[in-house]
Each structure stands twice: as C-alpha cells, then as structure tokens.
Design a protein around this motif. Structure first.
Motif, PDB file in Angstrom:
ATOM      1  N   TYR A 141     -24.356  15.098 -37.431  1.00 27.51           N
ATOM      2  CA  TYR A 141     -23.170  15.875 -38.036  1.00 27.51           C
ATOM      3  C   TYR A 141     -23.656  16.321 -39.487  1.00 27.51           C
ATOM      4  O   TYR A 141     -23.117  17.325 -40.008  1.00 27.51           O
ATOM      5  N   TYR A 179     -10.057  22.411 -34.313  1.00 23.06           N
ATOM      6  CA  TYR A 179      -9.765  21.082 -34.805  1.00 23.06           C
ATOM      7  C   TYR A 179      -8.323  21.175 -35.651  1.00 23.06           C
ATOM      8  O   TYR A 179      -7.861  20.282 -35.875  1.00 23.06           O
ATOM      9  N   GLY A 221     -12.759   9.598 -41.453  1.00 23.84           N
ATOM     10  CA  GLY A 221     -13.570  10.575 -40.701  1.00 23.84           C
ATOM     11  C   GLY A 221     -13.031  11.660 -40.720  1.00 23.84           C
ATOM     12  O   GLY A 221     -12.788  12.711 -39.795  1.00 23.84           O
ATOM     13  N   GLY A 229     -14.330  14.626 -41.945  1.00 17.24           N
ATOM     14  CA  GLY A 229     -15.127  15.758 -41.393  1.00 17.24           C
ATOM     15  C   GLY A 229     -15.022  16.851 -42.522  1.00 17.24           C
ATOM     16  O   GLY A 229     -14.775  16.631 -43.734  1.00 17.24           O
ATOM     17  N   THR A 233      -9.832  19.159 -41.921  1.00 19.27           N
ATOM     18  CA  THR A 233      -8.644  19.470 -41.175  1.00 19.27           C
ATOM     19  C   THR A 233      -7.417  18.888 -41.200  1.00 19.27           C
ATOM     20  O   THR A 233      -6.169  19.222 -41.438  1.00 19.27           O
ATOM     21  N   ASP A 239     -15.498   9.806 -45.071  1.00 22.67           N
ATOM     22  CA  ASP A 239     -16.289  10.266 -43.849  1.00 22.67           C
ATOM     23  C   ASP A 239     -17.864   9.523 -43.991  1.00 22.67           C
ATOM     24  O   ASP A 239     -18.172   9.132 -45.332  1.00 22.67           O
ATOM     25  N   LEU A 240     -18.198   8.990 -42.871  1.00 17.40           N
ATOM     26  CA  LEU A 240     -19.606   8.769 -43.035  1.00 17.40           C
ATOM     27  C   LEU A 240     -20.737   9.675 -43.580  1.00 17.40           C
ATOM     28  O   LEU A 240     -21.694   9.242 -43.891  1.00 17.40           O
ATOM     29  N   VAL A 241     -20.601  11.128 -43.586  1.00 17.65           N
ATOM     30  CA  VAL A 241     -21.320  11.900 -43.853  1.00 17.65           C
ATOM     31  C   VAL A 241     -20.933  12.813 -44.855  1.00 17.65           C
ATOM     32  O   VAL A 241     -20.019  13.551 -44.885  1.00 17.65           O
ATOM     33  N   ALA A 301     -17.865   6.883 -46.806  1.00 16.86           N
ATOM     34  CA  ALA A 301     -17.561   5.613 -46.359  1.00 16.86           C
ATOM     35  C   ALA A 301     -17.495   5.603 -44.865  1.00 16.86           C
ATOM     36  O   ALA A 301     -17.084   6.467 -44.024  1.00 16.86           O
ATOM     37  N   ASP A 302     -17.849   4.184 -44.394  1.00 17.01           N
ATOM     38  CA  ASP A 302     -17.805   3.955 -42.828  1.00 17.01           C
ATOM     39  C   ASP A 302     -16.406   3.353 -42.481  1.00 17.01           C
ATOM     40  O   ASP A 302     -15.841   2.424 -43.455  1.00 17.01           O
ATOM     41  N   LEU A 303     -15.805   3.932 -41.679  1.00 14.29           N
ATOM     42  CA  LEU A 303     -14.318   3.713 -41.153  1.00 14.29           C
ATOM     43  C   LEU A 303     -14.225   2.133 -41.109  1.00 14.29           C
ATOM     44  O   LEU A 303     -13.511   1.197 -41.183  1.00 14.29           O
ATOM     45  N   GLY A 334      -8.371  11.542 -37.274  1.00 14.49           N
ATOM     46  CA  GLY A 334      -8.542  12.469 -36.123  1.00 14.49           C
ATOM     47  C   GLY A 334      -9.962  12.425 -35.772  1.00 14.49           C
ATOM     48  O   GLY A 334     -10.788  12.844 -36.078  1.00 14.49           O
ATOM     49  N   LEU A 372     -16.545   5.446 -32.026  1.00 12.64           N
ATOM     50  CA  LEU A 372     -16.859   4.127 -32.527  1.00 12.64           C
ATOM     51  C   LEU A 372     -17.207   3.136 -31.463  1.00 12.64           C
ATOM     52  O   LEU A 372     -16.356   3.012 -30.602  1.00 12.64           O
TER      53      LEU A 372
END
Ligand code: SAM
Length: 265
Positions: free
Chosen positions: A12, A27, A51, A53, A56, A72-74, A91-93, A109, A115
């Motif tokens: 990602y 999306y 998450g 992203g 959106t 988001d993780l990224v 952050a990690d969900l 979304g 996961l």
C-alpha cells in the motif's frame, strides 16, 4: 507486525499515489454508498474513519456533515488526497490509539477483508464508539472471478508480474472470513454489536471501459509496485496490452458489496 501484514503495508505504501489516481475513483462510489447507509444522521458527529486509505470514506463523511478523524496502517495512504483531508494518524485497526467511547461512530471501508481477526477489529471499533453509536463497514461478497480481472492478471503476467504472497494469502485465507452476509453479521455479533444488518448489492462503480478498468486494476496494491518498477515504455506497453485484451465490449465490473450497519449496545 507479521511478515504478510508487513508486506501488505509495504505494498500500500508503494502504491499510494497510483491508488489515489485510479482506484480512489471507484472506491469513492462505494464509500458514498456505505455512508449513505448509516442508520442515523452523522451530521455534527465525531466519526472515526478506520483504514481510511486515500480518504474516500472521510470525504463521504465530511459530505454528510460529520467531523472526521482518519486512521490507517500506512502513512503514505494518509498522505494522499490533498488539503481537504480529515486529520489522521497511523494506527492499526487492531489497536487504536484512542480511549474508550471517544467517538460517536466508526466506519471501516474495505478493511475487515484485510484482517486475520475481523472480530477483534470490530470489537476494537465498538470499544472506541460511545454506547448507542453506529458502526459501519463494507467488504466484498465472494463472487466468481470477473473475466476482466483475469484478463488484467494474464496481461501483467506476460510482462513478468508474479502475484505477491500477501495478496494470495488475503484472497485465499483472509477475505472469505467476511465475504458472505451471514459471516459478516456473525463477526459483528461476536464482537458485541447489536441491531446488526448486512445489505448485499452490486454497485455501479463506473468501471465500464477498457481504459478505466486498466487504470483501476493496474493501480491496485497487488499490481502497482510491479507497474512502478517498469520503465516508461514497458509501462505504457502493459497498459496498451491490457486495454487491447479487454476489448471494447468488456463486461463492466460491478462489485457485489456487503454493507454492515450495527450499533454499540
Ligand atoms: C482497500 S483500501 C480501502 C481504503 C478506504 N477505506 C476506501 O474504502 O477507499 C484498505 C486500506 O486499509 C488499510 N489497512 C489494512 N490493514 C489495516 C489495519 N490493520 N489497520 C488499519 N488500516 C489497515 C490499508 O493501508 C489501506 O489503506
């Protein structure tokens, strides 16, 4: 972070600008539909986009009048989308840096389908949402492989693309856990949510022409790092090959989506 989780995050990160260009358009339609399905008005509410992203869902939430914080993780995904983006943090969900009952609602979304433990993730969503607040999430319903997706994979393979192991694992092992309405509902119930409803429907995302489908598919995280590694000439040749292989009569891609809406008790 596990090896496959790290690979997913790296993919990602490497595809974020491409994702913002093409998949984001697809999306955005799905994000608008997800937020439109909220069981209560989100206007004026504090909502976590998980998450997030390229933003959106945040955009749809802001359009509905919500006050949004995005996770988001990224970092590279959060960095896309320009000045109108909601504030965000990496952050990690599975472990949000947020106190219990911090927000009025949470939305995820197309993240639960990434996961290994979607129930733990939904429980984490429930933890951060105040009592009575809504939790929304979307995943893709299991469907036979769309011909256009197969065509893109075959064309990319002819240029040397090999499907990354994180993606194979996601499709084979992880995604099926939330790819049926009954399974997604069971995940939400096991996570402690109530008033659980799952709406399953095909969505017209505008993926109708070979050009749109080629740009969308080749910018997804499983392809984009490979495409970015090609020189300009090869990259253009790959796009042209995909467009030609899809042909003018390509059947549009209409993803069948599961929209989860539930409440924290
Ligand atoms: C398919 S994209 C969806 C992005 C956005 N929610 C949307 O609907 O357009 C999945 C996003 O989930 C993020 N993600 C994957 N695993 C995650 C996790 N464990 N915690 C937080 N974000 C995660 C990815 O980095 C990526 O940005």
């Amino acid at each position: 972070m596990s090896r496959e989780r790290g690979s997913l995050a790296q993919a990602y990160a490497a595809s974020a600008p491409a994702w913002a260009e093409a998949p984001s358009r697809i999306y955005q339609v799905l994000a608008d539909a997800l937020v439109a399905g909220a069981p209560v008005s989100l206007a004026g509410r504090h909502v976590a986009d998980l998450g997030a992203g390229t933003g959106t869902v945040s955009r749809a939430l802001i359009g509905a009048g919500a006050r949004v914080v995005a996770f988001d993780l990224v970092a590279e995904m959060l960095a896309q989308g320009g000045p109108g983006r909601a504030p965000g943090a990496v952050a990690d969900l599975a472990a949000l840096p947020v106190t219990a009952d911090a927000v009025d609602a949470a939305v995820a979304g197309f993240v639960l389908n990434h996961l290994h433990d979607p129930t733990a993730a939904v429980a984490e969503m429930a933890r951060v949402v105040r009592s009575g607040g809504p939790v929304l999430a979307s995943t893709f319903a299991a469907q036979p492989r769309h011909r256009a997706k197969v065509v893109v994979e075959e064309a990319a393979a002819a240029f040397g693309y090999i499907e990354p192991p994180w993606y194979t694992e996601m499709k084979v092992e992880v995604e099926p856990r939330t790819a049926r309405a009954d399974r997604l509902a069971a995940v939400a119930t096991a996570a402690g949510l109530v008033d659980v409803a799952v709406d399953e429907r095909a969505v017209n995302v505008g993926a109708d022409t070979p050009e749109v489908i080629a740009a969308y598919r080749l910018s997804m995280a499983q392809f984009a790092p490979f495409v970015a590694g090609l020189d300009d000439q090869r990259r253009q040749a790959l796009h042209a090959a995909v467009i030609e292989a899809l042909g003018p009569d390509v059947e549009p891609i209409r993803p069948v989506v599961l929209f989860l809406a539930a409440h924290v008790p």
